[in-house]
Design a protein around this motif. Structure first.
Motif, mmCIF file in Angstrom:
data_model
loop_
_atom_site.group_PDB
_atom_site.id
_atom_site.type_symbol
_atom_site.label_atom_id
_atom_site.label_comp_id
_atom_site.label_asym_id
_atom_site.label_seq_id
_atom_site.Cartn_x
_atom_site.Cartn_y
_atom_site.Cartn_z
ATOM 1 N N ARG A 131 0.946 -1.224 -0.139
ATOM 2 C CA ARG A 131 -0.240 0.344 0.083
ATOM 3 C C ARG A 131 0.741 0.748 0.340
ATOM 4 N NH1 ARG A 131 -3.122 -3.096 3.582
ATOM 5 N NH2 ARG A 131 -2.451 -2.060 5.301
ATOM 6 N N ILE A 132 1.927 1.282 0.697
ATOM 7 C CA ILE A 132 2.822 2.564 0.527
ATOM 8 C C ILE A 132 3.478 2.572 -0.295
ATOM 9 C CG2 ILE A 132 5.336 2.692 2.292
ATOM 10 C CD1 ILE A 132 3.992 1.665 4.372
ATOM 11 N N VAL A 133 4.427 1.518 -1.169
ATOM 12 C CA VAL A 133 4.029 1.697 -2.438
ATOM 13 C C VAL A 133 2.890 1.935 -3.669
ATOM 14 C CG1 VAL A 133 5.349 0.616 -4.918
ATOM 15 C CG2 VAL A 133 6.486 -0.020 -2.292
ATOM 16 N N ALA A 134 1.888 1.790 -3.565
ATOM 17 C CA ALA A 134 1.235 2.105 -4.038
ATOM 18 C C ALA A 134 0.593 3.778 -3.931
ATOM 19 C CB ALA A 134 -0.148 1.280 -3.594
ATOM 20 N N MET A 135 0.793 4.375 -2.515
ATOM 21 C CA MET A 135 0.515 5.572 -2.391
ATOM 22 C C MET A 135 1.476 6.173 -3.001
ATOM 23 S SD MET A 135 -0.943 4.629 1.717
ATOM 24 C CE MET A 135 -0.939 6.432 1.855
ATOM 25 N N GLN A 136 3.180 5.661 -2.464
ATOM 26 C CA GLN A 136 4.433 6.349 -3.487
ATOM 27 C C GLN A 136 4.174 6.951 -5.351
ATOM 28 O OE1 GLN A 136 7.356 4.374 -2.327
ATOM 29 N NE2 GLN A 136 7.102 5.287 -0.932
ATOM 30 N N ASN A 137 3.141 5.667 -6.166
ATOM 31 C CA ASN A 137 2.928 5.491 -6.975
ATOM 32 C C ASN A 137 1.939 6.615 -8.140
ATOM 33 O OD1 ASN A 137 4.993 4.470 -7.526
ATOM 34 N ND2 ASN A 137 3.992 2.426 -7.676
ATOM 35 N N GLY A 138 1.147 7.303 -6.624
ATOM 36 C CA GLY A 138 -0.362 7.838 -6.787
ATOM 37 C C GLY A 138 -1.459 6.714 -7.145
ATOM 38 N N GLU A 139 -1.063 5.737 -6.744
ATOM 39 C CA GLU A 139 -2.440 4.807 -7.311
ATOM 40 C C GLU A 139 -3.446 5.518 -5.794
ATOM 41 O OE1 GLU A 139 -1.366 0.618 -7.524
ATOM 42 O OE2 GLU A 139 0.603 1.323 -8.288
ATOM 43 N N GLU A 140 -4.609 5.982 -6.657
ATOM 44 C CA GLU A 140 -6.168 6.275 -5.706
ATOM 45 C C GLU A 140 -6.723 4.561 -4.233
ATOM 46 O OE1 GLU A 140 -9.633 7.856 -8.167
ATOM 47 O OE2 GLU A 140 -7.586 9.667 -9.075
ATOM 48 N N ASP A 141 -6.626 3.915 -5.236
ATOM 49 C CA ASP A 141 -6.442 2.312 -4.345
ATOM 50 C C ASP A 141 -6.545 2.269 -3.368
ATOM 51 O OD1 ASP A 141 -5.441 1.299 -5.916
ATOM 52 O OD2 ASP A 141 -6.691 -0.557 -6.907
ATOM 53 N N ALA A 142 -5.047 2.817 -3.221
ATOM 54 C CA ALA A 142 -4.178 2.629 -1.874
ATOM 55 C C ALA A 142 -4.413 3.018 -0.445
ATOM 56 C CB ALA A 142 -2.196 2.753 -2.294
#
Length: 192
Positions: A176-187
């Motif tokens: 989830r942290i990596v996804a948030m760093q990528n700007g993914e909304e579902d993170a």
């Protein structure tokens, strides 16, 4: 030019951040107590004796050649960037051995050793995988805050089944942290 990071680089940065956070929690707790006797708290940890950890958040099979299991006897505050652990080597090949599932490793009749844990220590041996560091930090924080937290039994032993379940949760959190760093909304982090 915007710098793009590979998913592996992002994951390693997330692990490094989480590692630093867990070490900082230990340091904060020990800063309040100065030292903590932990022999009766049943804290086992694996120290990875290699340079740069490529073993992720828990001690997976790639760490077998470099890992040594220890029982934590005592911890002491050193400074705002490090603390010492005094440990006794645990019986080898028990904790993650399927044939000995659920068996608690014994303490070897070996001299006590000291491991210095630093906030920048993820890249130098010995490295303590996050799963073990998280158990240590939670018990130290509970001890340090015993005057304001409810009385809790801190002598619980966490066997490989509990550690495996914890590693799955940590992997999900790091994803989830990596996804948030990528700007993914579902993170979004779950609320609970």
């Amino acid at each position: 030019m915007i710098e793009q990071h590979t998913e592996e680089e992002q994951t390693l940065r997330a692990i490094d951040h989480f590692y630093t956070t867990q070490v900082s929690i230990c340091i904060a707790a020990l800063g309040r107590m100065r030292s903590a006797e932990l022999a009766d708290k049943n804290i086992i940890l694996r120290a990875i004796m290699c340079d740069m950890p490529d073993c992720g958040i828990c001690a997976d099979p790639t760490a077998e050649d470099y890992g040594v299991d220890f029982w934590v006897d005592r911890a002491e505050y050193v400074d705002d960037l490090s603390f010492n652990l005094y440990v006794t080597q645990a019986e080898e090949n028990v904790l993650w051995n399927i044939e000995k599932k659920g068996q608690k490793p014994g303490r070897l009749a070996a001299p006590q050793q000291r491991i210095t844990v630093r906030t920048d220590g993820i890249s130098r041996p010995p490295y303590i995988p996050l799963i073990y560091l998280t158990v240590l930090s939670s018990k130290l924080m509970a001890m340090a805050m015993s005057d304001v937290l409810p009385n809790v039994d801190l002598s619980t032993y966490y066997d490989e089944r509990v550690m495996a379940a914890m590693s799955e949760h940590m992997t999900e959190a790091l994803d989830r942290i990596v996804a948030m760093q990528n700007g993914e909304e579902d993170a979004q982090m779950p609320v609970s």
